[in-house]
Design an enzyme around this catalytic site. Structure first.
Site, mmCIF file in Angstrom:
data_model
loop_
_atom_site.group_PDB
_atom_site.id
_atom_site.type_symbol
_atom_site.label_atom_id
_atom_site.label_comp_id
_atom_site.label_asym_id
_atom_site.label_seq_id
_atom_site.Cartn_x
_atom_site.Cartn_y
_atom_site.Cartn_z
ATOM 1 N N LYS A 76 1.168 -1.386 -0.552
ATOM 2 C CA LYS A 76 -0.069 0.114 -0.077
ATOM 3 C C LYS A 76 0.356 1.430 -0.110
ATOM 4 C CE LYS A 76 -4.315 -1.628 0.838
ATOM 5 N NZ LYS A 76 -5.464 -1.817 -0.081
ATOM 6 N N ASP A 125 -8.866 -0.322 6.597
ATOM 7 C CA ASP A 125 -8.305 -2.234 8.010
ATOM 8 C C ASP A 125 -7.735 -1.739 8.187
ATOM 9 O OD1 ASP A 125 -11.025 -2.365 7.271
ATOM 10 O OD2 ASP A 125 -10.999 -3.698 5.003
#
Length: 389
Positions: A76, A125
Site C-alpha cells: 500500500k 482497515d
C-alpha cells in the site's frame, strides 16, 4: 502446507470481453518515475516457494514479498503516498502557490505554510491509512483517518505514529468510507481513497497506478511470464492493477484468479450476479485488509472482463499459510491479508474439478503476491504462535 478446506470458485463467463482502459500507460510511467525516485525505493524480493510448488503439483510458485516496502510493511506504500503527493501538488497549483511542486520540494518544506492548510483523509482497515498518513507526513499535509471498531489497536497505533488523527465510526469498512467522504465534503478536505465510486475516480486511479509498480517488478524478475496469478481481492484495486500490468507487459496468456475471504467476497458475488453488488454485514474475517463489502468501480471495470475466476477461501487457510511460511527456512513473515492468493492456489490445486477448470498442471508457473508483512505483530503472534521478529 495447509489442510484441505472448503472454498468457493466461480469461473468468469465474461473473461476476455474487451472493455475500457482503466489505467492509461502514460500515467503509469509518470507514477513509476516518481516513486522510483523516492529515497529508500528498491524492488522488493521475489521469492521461490518450491515446497508450495510441490504441494500444488505445479512447476513453480513465485511469492512477491512486500513486507519490507518503504518500512511500512505492505504494498500500500506504493499507492496511498503517491496519491497524497498528487493531491498536495494539485492543491498548491490551484491556489497559485506553486505551478508544479516536486516531491523533493514538499519534503524539504518549501511550501510548508500552504501544505499545513491541506487535510487528506480516508477510511482504512490498516495498511492504506498507514500509507496515506506516511505520505501526509512526508509532504507536509494534515491527515485524518477513519476506522471501524474491528481495526486493531496495533494497526491504529501504526497509523497514528505518522501524526494522523484517528476517528472511529460504527459499522464496517464501507461505513468508514462513507464517513470519510462526508467529513471531507463538509470540511473541505481531500479524500485519498483506494476505492472508487461514480464521480470519484481520479485519486483512486493514482493509487492503483502506484500498485502497478509491484507487478512490474515481479514480472521483470521472472524468467518467463506466469501461467497463473492468484491475487487478493478486497475492493479489487490491487488485483485490477496486477491485471493491467500483466497485459501491459505482454503476459496476456496469464490466468488471473482473484481470491477473497469467504466472509467478505464482494467481487465473487459481483461476478455471480453479472454486475457490481454489495456484501453487507460485519465482514468478519481475520484477513483485515480484505474485509470489504463494496467493489471499487474502477477495479470492477477491469476485473469483470480480465479475471478468469474468483475464489473465496476460509480464514483457517490464511492462518495455515502464515504459519507454514513462518516455519520454513528461510522463513517468510506474512500478515493475514498477504496469503489469500497462496491459499487459493493450494486449495484449488488439490481439488480435481477446480484444478481442471483453472488449467493448473505440472508445467504451471504461478505468481502470488505477499502483500504485507506482520503489520499487526501481536495478531501475527497470536495466530501463528511465532514471533514476527
Amino acid at each position: 502446507m495447509i489442510p484441505a478446506l472448503p472454498f468457493r470458485l466461480h469461473l468468469n463467463q465474461r473473461h476476455g470481453i474487451p472493455g475500457t482502459v482503466v489505467l492509461p500507460d502514460s500515467a503509469y510511467r509518470r507514477a513509476r518515475a516518481e516513486i522510483a525516485g523516492w529515497p529508500g525505493y528498491a524492488p522488493t524480493p521475489l521469492l521461490s516457494l518450491p515446497e508450495a510448488a510441490e504441494a500444488a503439483g505445479v512447476a513453480s510458485v513465485a511469492y512477491k514479498d512486500e513486507g519490507g516496502r518503504f518500512g511500512l510493511g505492505s504494498f500500500k506504500a506504493l499507492g496511498g503516498a503517491f496519491a497524497v503527493a498528487r493531491v498536495v501538488t494539485h492543491a498548491l497549483a490551484r491556489e497559485g502557490v506553486a505551478a508544479s511542486a516536486t516531491s523533493a520540494e514538499l519534503e524539504a518544506g518549501a511550501f510548508a505554510e500552504a501544505t499545513r492548510r491541506i487535510t487528506v483523509t480516508c477510511a482504512t482497515d490498516g495498511n492504506h491509512g498507514r500509507s496515506v498518513a506516511w505520505g501526509a507526513r512526508r509532504f507536509g499535509a494534515r491527515c485524518v483517518i477513519f476506522v471501524h471498531p474491528a481495526v486493531s489497536a496495533g494497526r491504529r497505533d501504526a497509523i497514528a505514529r505518522w501524526g494522523a488523527e484517528i476517528r472511529e465510526v460504527a459499522g464496517n469498512y464501507d461505513d468508514a468510507v462513507r464517513a470519510a467522504s462526508e467529513a471531507a465534503a463538509r470540511e473541505g478536505w481531500f479524500v485519498v481513497s483506494d476505492t472508487s465510486w461514480p464521480g470519484y475516480t481520479e485519486v483512486p486511479r493514482d493509487v492503483m497506478q502506484g500498485y502497478r509498480l509491484m507487478a512490474e517488478e515481479a514480472l521483470a524478475a521472472l524468467p518467463a511470464p506466469p501461467t497463473h496469478a492468484f491475487v487478493q481481492g478486497g475492493v479489487g484495486g490491487v488485483a485490477a492493477a496486477v491485471s493491467v500490468q500483466l497485459r501491459a507487459s505482454g503476459a496476456t496468456g496469464t490466468r488471473l484468479v482473484v481470491v477473497e475471504p469467504e466472509q467478505a467476497a464482494c467481487l465473487l458475488a459481483s461476478a455471480e450476479a453479472g454486475h457490481a453488488v454489495t456484501v453487507g454485514g460485519e465482514l468478519d474475517t481475520l484477513m483485515a485488509g480484505l474485509a470489504c463489502g463494496e467493489p471499487s468501480l474502477l477495479a470492477w471495470q477491469e476485473l469483470e472482463r480480465a479475471a478468469c475466476a474468483f475464489m473465496a477461501v476460509p480464514d483457517a487457510a490464511a492462518v495455515a499459510c502464515m504459519t507454514a511460511l513462518g516455519r520454513r527456512t528461510p522463513r517468510v513473515v506474512a500478515g493475514e491479508s498477504a496469503v489469500a492468493g497462496l491459499a487459493g492456489l493450494l486449495l484449488a490445486a488439490w481439488d480435481p474439478a477446480a484444478r481442471a477448470a483453472l488449467q493448473l498442471g505440472p508445467d504451471s508457473r504461478v505468481l502470488v503476491f505477499g502483500t504485507e508483512g506482520a503489520t499487526d505483530p501481536a495478531a501475527y503472534e497470536t495466530l501463528t504462535g511465532l514471533s514476527p521478529a
